[in-house]
Design a protein around this motif. Structure first.
Motif, PDB file in Angstrom:
ATOM      1  N   ARG A   1      49.042  47.491  43.967  1.00 15.84           N
ATOM      2  CA  ARG A   1      47.621  47.511  44.322  1.00 15.84           C
ATOM      3  C   ARG A   1      47.384  48.317  45.593  1.00 15.84           C
ATOM      4  O   ARG A   1      46.412  49.069  45.704  1.00 15.84           O
ATOM      5  CB  ARG A   1      47.131  46.073  44.490  1.00 15.84           C
ATOM      6  CG  ARG A   1      45.622  45.922  44.556  1.00 15.84           C
ATOM      7  CD  ARG A   1      45.227  44.465  44.727  1.00 15.84           C
ATOM      8  NE  ARG A   1      45.658  43.645  43.621  1.00 15.84           N
ATOM      9  CZ  ARG A   1      46.558  42.675  43.709  1.00 15.84           C
ATOM     10  NH1 ARG A   1      47.152  42.414  44.862  1.00 15.84           N
ATOM     11  NH2 ARG A   1      46.890  41.967  42.650  1.00 15.84           N
ATOM     12  N   ALA A   2      48.290  48.186  46.562  1.00 11.16           N
ATOM     13  CA  ALA A   2      48.120  48.856  47.850  1.00 11.16           C
ATOM     14  C   ALA A   2      48.517  50.328  47.808  1.00 11.16           C
ATOM     15  O   ALA A   2      48.018  51.132  48.598  1.00 11.16           O
ATOM     16  CB  ALA A   2      48.942  48.139  48.919  1.00 11.16           C
ATOM     17  N   GLU A   3      49.426  50.666  46.880  1.00 12.32           N
ATOM     18  CA  GLU A   3      49.937  52.041  46.815  1.00 12.32           C
ATOM     19  C   GLU A   3      49.833  52.563  45.386  1.00 12.32           C
ATOM     20  O   GLU A   3      50.815  52.576  44.647  1.00 12.32           O
ATOM     21  CB  GLU A   3      51.395  52.077  47.279  1.00 12.32           C
ATOM     22  CG  GLU A   3      51.637  51.509  48.674  1.00 12.32           C
ATOM     23  CD  GLU A   3      53.117  51.411  48.995  1.00 12.32           C
ATOM     24  OE1 GLU A   3      53.800  52.448  48.920  1.00 12.32           O
ATOM     25  OE2 GLU A   3      53.580  50.296  49.288  1.00 12.32           O
ATOM     26  N   PRO A   4      48.656  53.016  44.977  1.00 14.13           N
ATOM     27  CA  PRO A   4      48.491  53.515  43.601  1.00 14.13           C
ATOM     28  C   PRO A   4      49.440  54.650  43.254  1.00 14.13           C
ATOM     29  O   PRO A   4      49.770  54.849  42.073  1.00 14.13           O
ATOM     30  CB  PRO A   4      47.029  53.991  43.583  1.00 14.13           C
ATOM     31  CG  PRO A   4      46.357  53.265  44.694  1.00 14.13           C
ATOM     32  CD  PRO A   4      47.404  53.064  45.748  1.00 14.13           C
ATOM     33  N   GLU A   5      49.913  55.376  44.280  1.00 17.72           N
ATOM     34  CA  GLU A   5      50.845  56.477  44.013  1.00 17.72           C
ATOM     35  C   GLU A   5      52.195  55.982  43.489  1.00 17.72           C
ATOM     36  O   GLU A   5      53.015  56.770  43.009  1.00 17.72           O
ATOM     37  CB  GLU A   5      51.061  57.321  45.277  1.00 17.72           C
ATOM     38  CG  GLU A   5      51.729  56.607  46.438  1.00 17.72           C
ATOM     39  CD  GLU A   5      50.762  55.835  47.340  1.00 17.72           C
ATOM     40  OE1 GLU A   5      51.181  55.447  48.438  1.00 17.72           O
ATOM     41  OE2 GLU A   5      49.596  55.636  46.927  1.00 17.72           O
ATOM     42  N   LEU A   6      52.422  54.672  43.573  1.00 21.53           N
ATOM     43  CA  LEU A   6      53.649  54.081  43.031  1.00 21.53           C
ATOM     44  C   LEU A   6      53.621  53.951  41.509  1.00 21.53           C
ATOM     45  O   LEU A   6      54.636  53.610  40.904  1.00 21.53           O
ATOM     46  CB  LEU A   6      53.864  52.671  43.600  1.00 21.53           C
ATOM     47  CG  LEU A   6      54.635  52.480  44.901  1.00 21.53           C
ATOM     48  CD1 LEU A   6      54.696  51.006  45.249  1.00 21.53           C
ATOM     49  CD2 LEU A   6      56.043  53.049  44.783  1.00 21.53           C
TER      50      LEU A   6
ATOM     51  N   PRO B   1      47.607  49.826  37.350  1.00 23.74           N
ATOM     52  CA  PRO B   1      46.873  49.843  38.622  1.00 23.74           C
ATOM     53  C   PRO B   1      45.392  49.508  38.449  1.00 23.74           C
ATOM     54  O   PRO B   1      44.814  48.817  39.291  1.00 23.74           O
ATOM     55  CB  PRO B   1      47.052  51.284  39.116  1.00 23.74           C
ATOM     56  CG  PRO B   1      48.222  51.816  38.396  1.00 23.74           C
ATOM     57  CD  PRO B   1      48.226  51.129  37.072  1.00 23.74           C
ATOM     58  N   ALA B   2      44.795  49.974  37.350  1.00 23.99           N
ATOM     59  CA  ALA B   2      43.377  49.688  37.128  1.00 23.99           C
ATOM     60  C   ALA B   2      43.133  48.191  36.981  1.00 23.99           C
ATOM     61  O   ALA B   2      42.169  47.643  37.533  1.00 23.99           O
ATOM     62  CB  ALA B   2      42.890  50.438  35.884  1.00 23.99           C
ATOM     63  N   LEU B   3      43.996  47.515  36.241  1.00 23.38           N
ATOM     64  CA  LEU B   3      43.861  46.068  36.034  1.00 23.38           C
ATOM     65  C   LEU B   3      43.970  45.309  37.348  1.00 23.38           C
ATOM     66  O   LEU B   3      43.121  44.457  37.663  1.00 23.38           O
ATOM     67  CB  LEU B   3      44.940  45.590  35.051  1.00 23.38           C
ATOM     68  CG  LEU B   3      45.057  44.081  34.853  1.00 23.38           C
ATOM     69  CD1 LEU B   3      43.815  43.521  34.183  1.00 23.38           C
ATOM     70  CD2 LEU B   3      46.319  43.759  34.023  1.00 23.38           C
ATOM     71  N   PHE B   4      44.990  45.601  38.135  1.00 25.50           N
ATOM     72  CA  PHE B   4      45.228  44.833  39.361  1.00 25.50           C
ATOM     73  C   PHE B   4      44.273  45.228  40.482  1.00 25.50           C
ATOM     74  O   PHE B   4      44.035  44.424  41.395  1.00 25.50           O
ATOM     75  CB  PHE B   4      46.690  44.984  39.791  1.00 25.50           C
ATOM     76  CG  PHE B   4      47.615  44.112  39.000  1.00 25.50           C
ATOM     77  CD1 PHE B   4      47.863  42.801  39.383  1.00 25.50           C
ATOM     78  CD2 PHE B   4      48.223  44.583  37.838  1.00 25.50           C
ATOM     79  CE1 PHE B   4      48.703  41.985  38.646  1.00 25.50           C
ATOM     80  CE2 PHE B   4      49.062  43.781  37.085  1.00 25.50           C
ATOM     81  CZ  PHE B   4      49.299  42.468  37.491  1.00 25.50           C
ATOM     82  N   THR B   5      43.698  46.411  40.405  1.00 26.32           N
ATOM     83  CA  THR B   5      42.672  46.798  41.389  1.00 26.32           C
ATOM     84  C   THR B   5      41.336  46.167  41.041  1.00 26.32           C
ATOM     85  O   THR B   5      40.621  45.676  41.929  1.00 26.32           O
ATOM     86  CB  THR B   5      42.544  48.333  41.444  1.00 26.32           C
ATOM     87  OG1 THR B   5      43.798  48.894  41.816  1.00 26.32           O
ATOM     88  CG2 THR B   5      41.494  48.755  42.457  1.00 26.32           C
ATOM     89  N   ARG B   6      40.997  46.174  39.761  1.00 26.37           N
ATOM     90  CA  ARG B   6      39.708  45.608  39.325  1.00 26.37           C
ATOM     91  C   ARG B   6      39.672  44.094  39.531  1.00 26.37           C
ATOM     92  O   ARG B   6      38.648  43.524  39.900  1.00 26.37           O
ATOM     93  CB  ARG B   6      39.479  45.945  37.851  1.00 26.37           C
ATOM     94  CG  ARG B   6      38.155  45.434  37.281  1.00 26.37           C
ATOM     95  CD  ARG B   6      36.963  46.145  37.885  1.00 26.37           C
ATOM     96  NE  ARG B   6      35.714  45.681  37.309  1.00 26.37           N
ATOM     97  CZ  ARG B   6      35.156  46.206  36.204  1.00 26.37           C
ATOM     98  NH1 ARG B   6      35.735  47.228  35.590  1.00 26.37           N
ATOM     99  NH2 ARG B   6      34.024  45.734  35.747  1.00 26.37           N
ATOM    100  N   PHE B   7      40.817  43.427  39.310  1.00 27.78           N
ATOM    101  CA  PHE B   7      40.878  41.975  39.453  1.00 27.78           C
ATOM    102  C   PHE B   7      41.982  41.618  40.453  1.00 27.78           C
ATOM    103  O   PHE B   7      43.084  41.196  40.060  1.00 27.78           O
ATOM    104  CB  PHE B   7      41.143  41.314  38.101  1.00 27.78           C
ATOM    105  CG  PHE B   7      40.095  41.604  37.062  1.00 27.78           C
ATOM    106  CD1 PHE B   7      38.824  41.053  37.161  1.00 27.78           C
ATOM    107  CD2 PHE B   7      40.367  42.445  36.000  1.00 27.78           C
ATOM    108  CE1 PHE B   7      37.850  41.328  36.208  1.00 27.78           C
ATOM    109  CE2 PHE B   7      39.409  42.722  35.038  1.00 27.78           C
ATOM    110  CZ  PHE B   7      38.134  42.167  35.139  1.00 27.78           C
TER     111      PHE B   7
END
Length: 392
Positions: A255-260, A353-359
């Motif tokens: 979540r903190a590092e989408p580049e991962l 990343p989209a899932l864990f960023t959105r929720f």
């Protein structure tokens, strides 16, 4: 000995513990099959990779013996278009026609479509509100809609296609019902072929109508791609989310590092290895690891044990999204390596990343031991994944 299948209690992500013991003692050993066949079990990264790369081993179903109790003593040949169960020259012909359609560049060009489908499913989850079954709400629809779009299934038919494809993996279905679902899926794809020949559109099936493939071959390949592209990615999204929820520090890093994201996907593929067991039959005598595998003998390939081999991966039983998990064999290896692997990578690199960023407060809505896993199928995963989150 027989093939170990029982996973450690309370550890749904780890392979059967006995596999690690067998790998350390003798990574290629004799194994007695339920039908009486005396074959082999390979558990190390080096040996599994060697067998997959060696064309003296066949993928043809009718040459195989299966390690599951109750499996038939003789298997039928692969159906038309099933690339998994055939060898050269048929496999080579199909593969050459398809490889150019699944390049890294072409699959990455689909990123915007994957992002749109992912966003639409997340919006639908938010509207529904918690709790939801993540498999039904997200993990299944994203790859299903994407593979339908890639093949050119008309939008009006996509819901029926998804339902039919899901029937092939329904935990409550009998073998006859699963085979009926496969036949129905092939019939649906077959009905698309004349339309694509007459009025081609910008999709894979239309592209393939310009080749020398027959209608039966087009329908078979389309059905194979639809089924293969759905079940595997859907289970990676479901089981991968489960694994990240059970390793919250890894979810937080993603979540903190989408580049991962790309690196994280490779590690999840290695760690989970949902296509956990492979099969090959020796076409001639082959010497390997100081032993001779005789012509006609089946070798069971424990890909999950190979991807947890400490000789290849340090601390292999740890999920570490910062690991460079190069060399894993979650997509196989050699001439039968997964054709759609680049599409699967794009889908997962966008979706996780989209899932864990959105929720950001996403969590299990039931005790982890109550999550039903697909322990009895060759594609591992979860049947359902109840999740919840804090609404704003």
């Amino acid at each position: 000995m027989s093939l170990p299948t029982a996973r450690p209690a309370g550890c749904p992500f780890d392979p059967p513990a006995e596999l690690a013991t067998l790998r350390a003692e003798r990574p290629l050993r004799r194994m007695r099959f339920p039908d009486g066949h005396l074959g082999w079990l390979a558990t190390s990264h080096e040996i599994v990779r060697a067998v997959l790369a060696d064309r003296r081993f066949s993928s043809r179903y009718e040459l195989m013996h299966l390690p599951m109790p109750g499996a038939p003593a003789e298997l039928p040949p692969a159906t038309v278009g099933d690339l998994t169960g055939i060898d050269a020259p048929d496999h080579t012909r199909y593969r050459r026609l398809l490889m150019g359609k699944f390049t890294v560049r072409r699959m990455r060009a689909l990123t915007a479509r994957v992002e749109r489908i992912t966003a639409e499913r997340l919006d639908a989850m938010a509207r529904q509100g918690p709790p939801v079954d993540l498999v039904a709400a997200f993990a299944h629809p994203v790859p299903a809609l994407m593979i339908c779009e890639l093949l050119g299934v008309p939008e009006a038919d996509r819901e029926d296609f998804q339902r039919t494809a899901a029937g092939m993996n329904d935990p409550g279905a009998t073998l006859e019902q699963m085979l009926a679902a496969l036949a129905s899926l092939t019939e649906r794809v077959h009905a698309l072929v004349p339309a694509k020949r007459a009025h081609p559109t910008d999709d894979l099936l239309s592209d393939l109508t310009t080749t020398d493939l027959t209608d039966d071959e087009l329908a078979g390949i389309g059905s194979f791609l639809l089924a293969a592209g759905l079940d595997t990615t859907a289970n990676m999204l479901g089981l991968g989310t489960f694994a990240l929820l059970r390793n919250p520090e890894q979810a937080a890093a993603l979540r903190a590092e989408p580049e991962l994201a790309e690196q994280a996907v490779e590690e999840l593929l290695r760690y989970l290895t949902i296509t956990h067991t492979g099969f090959r039959a020796a076409l001639e005598d082959v010497e390997l690891d100081g032993q001779v595998i005789k012509a006609g003998e089946t070798v069971i390939l424990s890909v999950q044990a190979a991807n947890r081999d400490p000789e290849r991966f340090a601390d292999p039983d740890v999920l570490d999204l910062r690991r460079r998990a190069t060399g894993h064999m979650a997509f196989g290896h050699g001439v039968h390596q997964c054709l759609g692997q680049q599409l699967a990578r794009v889908e997962m690199t966008v979706a996780f990343p989209a899932l864990f960023t959105r929720f950001p407060t996403l969590r299990l809505a039931c005790p982890p031991e109550e999550v039903p896993v697909r322990a009895d199928q060759n594609i591992y995963g979860v049947h359902r994944l109840p999740v919840t989150w804090d609404e704003k």
